[in-house]
Design an enzyme around this catalytic site. Structure first.
Site, short mmCIF file in Angstrom:
data_model
loop_
_atom_site.label_atom_id
_atom_site.label_comp_id
_atom_site.label_asym_id
_atom_site.label_seq_id
_atom_site.Cartn_x
_atom_site.Cartn_y
_atom_site.Cartn_z
N GLU A 1 0.81 -1.23 0.00
CA GLU A 1 0.00 0.00 0.00
C GLU A 1 0.84 1.28 0.00
O GLU A 1 0.69 2.15 0.86
CB GLU A 1 -0.98 -0.01 1.19
N GLU B 1 -5.06 -8.66 -0.46
CA GLU B 1 -5.74 -8.49 0.84
C GLU B 1 -7.19 -8.14 0.56
O GLU B 1 -7.47 -7.32 -0.31
CB GLU B 1 -5.17 -7.32 1.66
#
Lengths: 505, 505, 505, 505
Positions: free
Chosen positions: A161, A279
């Site tokens: 991220e 995820e």
């Protein structure tokens, strides 16, 4: 009452890419016995192919160190003591690492920003040459220990991220692309067939995908797959000292996003790249109680049913509440991501996965409440669910299914979780929410975490079987229809009515 | 609706002599892995103190052998290879042998009569001196291997059901008394504090008790305890090639018999002797399907509740369907005595024992349908049952209990077996009675052998709690009332209503 | 001093058909825990592919039974309860049955002749139609339970040593051929690709081989492989009430026999048939103490080294002393066939097999005292042995090997059994030959059953390494030469001489 | 040649307080599987009563936390999730915590000074009231979870080595006494019978003992026992980036110190207080290679033999190389304190403890090279050792023992470690000191970590047995002399000379 008539002919193949990969708390936790116990339970029952988590390069595993020589010079030292133990454990449990390179070892970090209570450093390397050497050393060591043939199956993902400031300093895109390219080259320099990818972004920043692929094209950065995350939770409504509450979007939101990104990739210079969701979950908070509820299972049922249409894999975040991003868990139930709660207690979402694991590869019918499949042996396996995000009681749904079955006598087995069954979170509330339950309480919670199981004997008629189901609020059920080979006639003279209290069947 | 008001003060102690001893198939079976697996399950959950079975001296264990020397003479050889392995296993599982001397080794037998498919020889010894030597050798070996302190705790019972012609040639009472006396002396000659007893008779022959004790008195035969069996089944109504059907007497019959025999002993020359029921069950047939049913559990509940008033122990016959008296079992369910069926599947009666194992030692109330106890920590544990020998559906009973509880907040846990729950026999019928189920079927049967478990949170009022129960046909339930220490208030700002679909409790 | 110079180039492939199959006591013993424990040890360390034993159809497993109906008629009943449990165990341990059809169920037997203390009936069927049905039922059941793909890998051998009167009534050859043909057809009628063979004769009757193959040719009896046994023992010199002593032939005798029979097959109408030795050992007596000695290992080393030149497999008889052909074992060591003695104690011959299991597939050199191999990773593995059948001490042999090694630094690991190491039989004699050893004695015997292990660091010179070995009486050794990747230089400033009492290496 | 004649009469009792307690790396490591595996090995073989380590209050276990409320106020939060898991593990392994209170939770610390790579804070509390509350909360929780009866057996020690500046800020004695008193009172306020003590000092500061006891007397601080550490290493001679080399003092040094301190306590106001050495070893450095050597075992043999004369317990530091004080271990052998090295490999000192665990409670003879004991069953167990701190080869010692044995036939079992046996450190050097050995290397190291075991059969003469031993450099041996009950005569006609190659014994 909804009536569904199902044809003999399969409408599609049902793929099992929902079990390609599973998320884990930081890799350093894999040294712990409770972590390993949970992973063993998962693997024996469901068996995921890959496992992905943060912290490969974090200082608790301690791969990167420096030694100061007598002359004052410093040389890097790569310590594989712990990561070998961890990956040996994975190999023994039949699960492969889906490698995520990160976070930054303290000695290589360019500044002090960290994430999580365990202080993962989120800054670029202070020396990209040393980083390149580290990546090479790590990948080379894996090949030396596990063999090239094995490691060629391990995807290598660069960072986590980077589009968020808490995971990558200033969410600096150019810096990330730099990191990506150097890392990817370091991997490919070890062996050109190793698989590397990114950009591992969170939802809400999909322009990164386009920019990333353009960068790879323009800068000749190697790229073998694209990765992204997805969560269905809105901003926090309330945060207490130990819990976080959020609303959830509609459960089609995630499917829509996947479709959009898949189309972006298709339109990119790399239209054929695999796309992995590395995820996902309802909430992205590790202290949101929704994760402990039957709602969580009912919400994600449709995701498991349909997301595989758009992506090559999607990895539930995470398999276990052995997890420390917001500190050591403070109670038996605390809103953790895990399929398995502390003390080895199955949460409702565990059973969602376990149920899907019994489905067949022929998809006979699919809609927003069910997935009907046929297995190789001709038996039928159906997942049913009833997501109810409204408060209060009621909300039952009724279905009538008209099914093709290739056998006369049918043994029906139905396994159910809902608000009243396999809901240990609710039992724990009845117990007074003991933070640190004793052995007796844990034993009761384990008992109560089992699905309701019901069986029946049915007969089909001209190759068709009609079934009615009532599905309660947030129920997820697995229904199996299994051929019966009746042997009763081989018991000469059998007569149950001669047993006190029983009758002839 | 039956109303029961229970006082704070215990009315009696509830003794656990129902778990003093458990029966087993012939000892030679204890070499088998499946036997040991079942016994391990039982010991971990219930933990009986002693185990009793036939066949200590049978030729499959092979203790008694003879060697022919070069000069043609013959000498006895005592082979302890197998019995050591068997008793080592028992010791590791924390269970002691309740020794039964029998049956006759072939080389010592006076003729050919045998019992059971495994051909236990039921004739007197052809040479009582050799028998005396054998008994001495066996007992001495046990002491050498396990120590005197240990073996002083092992009761030694002489033979099995000598009052029946199929177990003792001609049911010859005088011959039995002779055998008894010689055996008892052989034991006592090893060590005078070893415990020996008999006459191990079946029901229906209680004059043997009087005669036996008179004999011991008159002939100075040592005797330390009295033993007898009890079964509740009438003669067979039908016998198929593999099953036997019988009616059962009322379930008070056995209690009446116990009382009568206890009084006989009290009136004998040995009024203080312990009295052990070394076998009991509903039916004495190892192929009566009643053993597989919930009825069997509901029938025996009262026995477990009350028999301890009259006897020092009573030993359920037997713990496992690993058993061969009428040949190798021919099907998954075949009417065997076992608490555990083949493939490790719990039968309803297993749970009866497991439930009683959770009861406390203070008896607050007892009647024909329940036993209410208090445990050391103040929690309440209740066994409830509803024996229905009539055919058909219905027959629910309702109870209202008014109980003393020493705490405000109550966690209720109820575990239930009945016709629809923990009844794997019924599920197996739905499956078509597969004789040799495959792994998937076995897994389902194991799942379905678990009790229904329900929980609730209740509040007492001025130290009293009112509960209502509906008990179904042949239900046996365990209800536990456990104090709650509510920690909810330690979760600052907790509010379940902020979770989608949930409300504040 | 014998000098051996070994070339870089492999002279042959070394095949591992010595581990294709292993013998077992009668299959009914496979229900026992100790049997399973031993087999698990063997499989974890050595991993045989197949297991062969007598008694598939014996009455203790009880497959063939008959039920009498109300009308007095009788129908066969096939009971798979025990054989399913046994074969499930084999499958879990990764070993397949090499089926031997025999002996005769009592209800199908034509007369009373039996073999062994467990009374295997050795007579032809009283009704060949029932026999045909039994074979079909059994094979069909295996396919139903384990799948066709699996069972196609199981060889089906008809009977055992029909050329001996104690194994087949009157050793009637014509009757055996009749049995063979009907059985083979019954198998092929289930599925034509199933593999069937015979005649499973003992040594000393090789004319049966020719007659058998001529019969198959002339009578169109299906045949897929040929089987025979081989033992190296002469007639008994002395038989005590529990032991049998025999002389052994030279250890080349068996190799000569194999060659002869292989040539017979080559000259037959079926020259390409596989040839399996389905039993072999030194002595054919299960109570010959030679089996417990290091001599037994040293004797058979050459067999393992060379027999694979002539046969497709050869199956050591047997893996464990859990065995009952001459009654229950009467002592810890009693001359049993097993690689593993009672109580899980490894015998010397166990290590022979374990050592061979470490050899590579490239044969660099072979002679009557050694087998030098190279493994895939380039390391060298050598088996060495020194068979001495003379009495007394001494008899060391010295060897000097000049070996090719593809690496500079060599780690040598030598594992040795001989009269003084890994000889628990000798330790047991020192203990006074306790028949039924206690736990402490068993622990010591287990400790003493481990090989002597020695290591060293060597350096090769121009790709060659010179080694000298002294091999003691009846020693068998495994020597491994493993490449060293020396990391000492990565420990900056390391200096063992700074440790009290140690020096720089 | 040293001759020792030993009398029949015991000269003293030999106490087993050498196994009262064992040290461990910081408690947080007890979550790890490898830690637990090692502890299980230790407990199954040796079984220590207590375990003591640092870090109970360290932030990785995370007991002390603070929650910020909506109004901005802060309240303490005690999190027992991890410590419960850890102590549950200890209880399951049959070992009790010897509690050490420390180090300081970050939120309670008065400044930043830390010790070890894991940053244990060594400063006084910033608020003694909060500290008092923490101690009470912790002790109360232990009692709630494990019961008062259990926790009354747990010693509570205050802090670790406060006399050293790296363990206690400024080594401030007055501040430590303050901490001690408040902590002791907090414990006693939970229950007055709980046991509390200190001052847990290192060697070289024994005036603290006197001052501490005077303080307790003068200030009425509760004290139930006195604690101190002891190490035999001098200052470092050389420190590399990963190893530390030191000289050792004579091995009588520690005994002398113990005697001195015991006399100090005797002369104090609390002359009867128990005295525990809560840490000892040769070197106090966790990276001193001496810990991996046979020398370490030979050095400490005399300590185990004699230290119990002066102290109530002495606790070896530590059981396992799962340890992180100087960072994650960088190699298989790295000079760690552990009895067990990484990957479950026994070090020589492990066997020292294992050997002492076989000694009897009657001490027949003791000198600087041996300890001769008799066990309850009359057998003799002797520990022998030969400490050689000089470099080079040779240094064998010879002994002749003349012993009393109460039986004729003797089975001798000798287990030996020395430079050439059970020295995996040396084998690892032969392998090239692989830092991260693969499975095959680990298997070899485990094999080579077993003692040399030798057996013999001897005969005593008139109740006396003469034995000669040669003891090599740094050898430690256990010699057991066990009565033989010879059963050879029960094997009729047995004659080993009838086995090829063997002779009559």
């Amino acid at each position: 009452m909804e009536k569904v008539t199902i044809l003999q002919q399969a409408e599609a193949a049902f793929r099992d890419n929902w079990k390609f990969c599973i998320g884990t708390g930081r890799l350093g936790l894999a040294l712990q016995k409770e972590y390993i116990d949970h992973l063993k339970l998962i693997q024996e029952d469901i068996h995921f192919d890959y496992i992905r988590g943060h912290g490969l390069l974090h200082d608790d595993i301690g791969i990167y160190r420096e030694l100061t020589l007598e002359d004052g010079s410093v040389q890097p030292f790569y310590n594989f003591t712990y990561i070998d133990r961890i990956f040996d454990t994975y190999m023994e449990l039949g699960i492969r690492p889906f490698i995520e390179f990160g976070f930054m070892p303290r000695l290589l970090a360019s500044s002090d920003e960290t994430v999580f209570s365990w202080n993962g450093n989120v800054t670029p390397p202070n020396d990209y040459d040393k980083w390149y050497d580290l990546i090479q050393a790590v990948v080379s060591h894996f090949i030396e220990r596990y063999g090239l043939e094995e490691v060629l199956k391990w995807p290598f993902e660069v960072w986590n991220e980077p589009n968020l400031t808490n995971f990558w300093k200033d969410a600096d895109k150019e810096e990330y692309f730099k990191l990506y390219k150097i890392t990817a080259i370091a991997v490919k320099d070890v062996h050109p067939d190793l698989q590397v990818g990114g950009p591992a972004i969170s939802g809400g920043a999909d322009h990164w995908i386009k920019d990333f692929l353009d960068f790879c094209e323009n800068e000749s950065a190697p790229v073998d797959f694209v990765t992204r995350h997805m969560y269905a939770s809105n901003k926090a409504k309330k945060v207490t000292p130990e819990l976080c509450y959020q609303d959830l979007f509609e459960n089609t939101m995630m499917l829509d996003e996947l479709k959009t990104v898949r189309e972006m990739i298709n339109a990119s210079p790399f239209p054929d790249l695999p796309f992995h969701i590395t995820e996902y979950n309802t909430s992205y908070s590790p202290i949101n109680p929704v994760h402990d509820t039957p709602l969580n299972a009912a919400y994600l049922a449709r995701t498991l049913s349909e997301a595989g249409d758009y992506v090559d894999s999607f990895s539930y975040w995470t398999f276990s509440d052995v997890f420390e991003e917001t500190d050591v868990p403070k109670a038996q139930f605390h809103g953790g991501f895990g399929l398995i709660a502390l003390n080895g207690i199955y949460k409702p979402t565990y059973h969602l996965f376990s149920f899907f694991n019994k489905l067949g590869s022929e998809q006979l019918h699919r809609d927003e409440n069910m997935l009907v499949t046929r297995r190789e042996d001709g038996s039928i396996a159906i997942a049913l669910w009833n997501l109810v995000m409204d408060k209060g009681e009621g909300f039952e749904k009724e279905f009538e299914l008209d099914l093709p079955v290739q056998f006369k006598d049918v043994f029906l087995k139905r396994q159910t979780i809902d608000e009243d069954h396999a809901n240990p979170w609710n039992v724990w509330k009845q117990m007074g929410r003991p933070r640190f339950p004793d052995k007796t309480q844990v034993a009761t919670l384990k008992d109560m975490a089992q699905p309701l199981r019901r069986t029946a004997r049915l007969a089909s008629n001209n190759g068709r079987l009609k079934l009615s189901f009532t599905i309660t609020k947030n129920e997820v059920s697995l229904v199996e229809l299994i051929p019966v080979k009746d042997e009763t006639s081989t018991y000469i003279g059998i007569d149950d009515s001669l047993i006190p209290s029983y009758s002839r069947d």
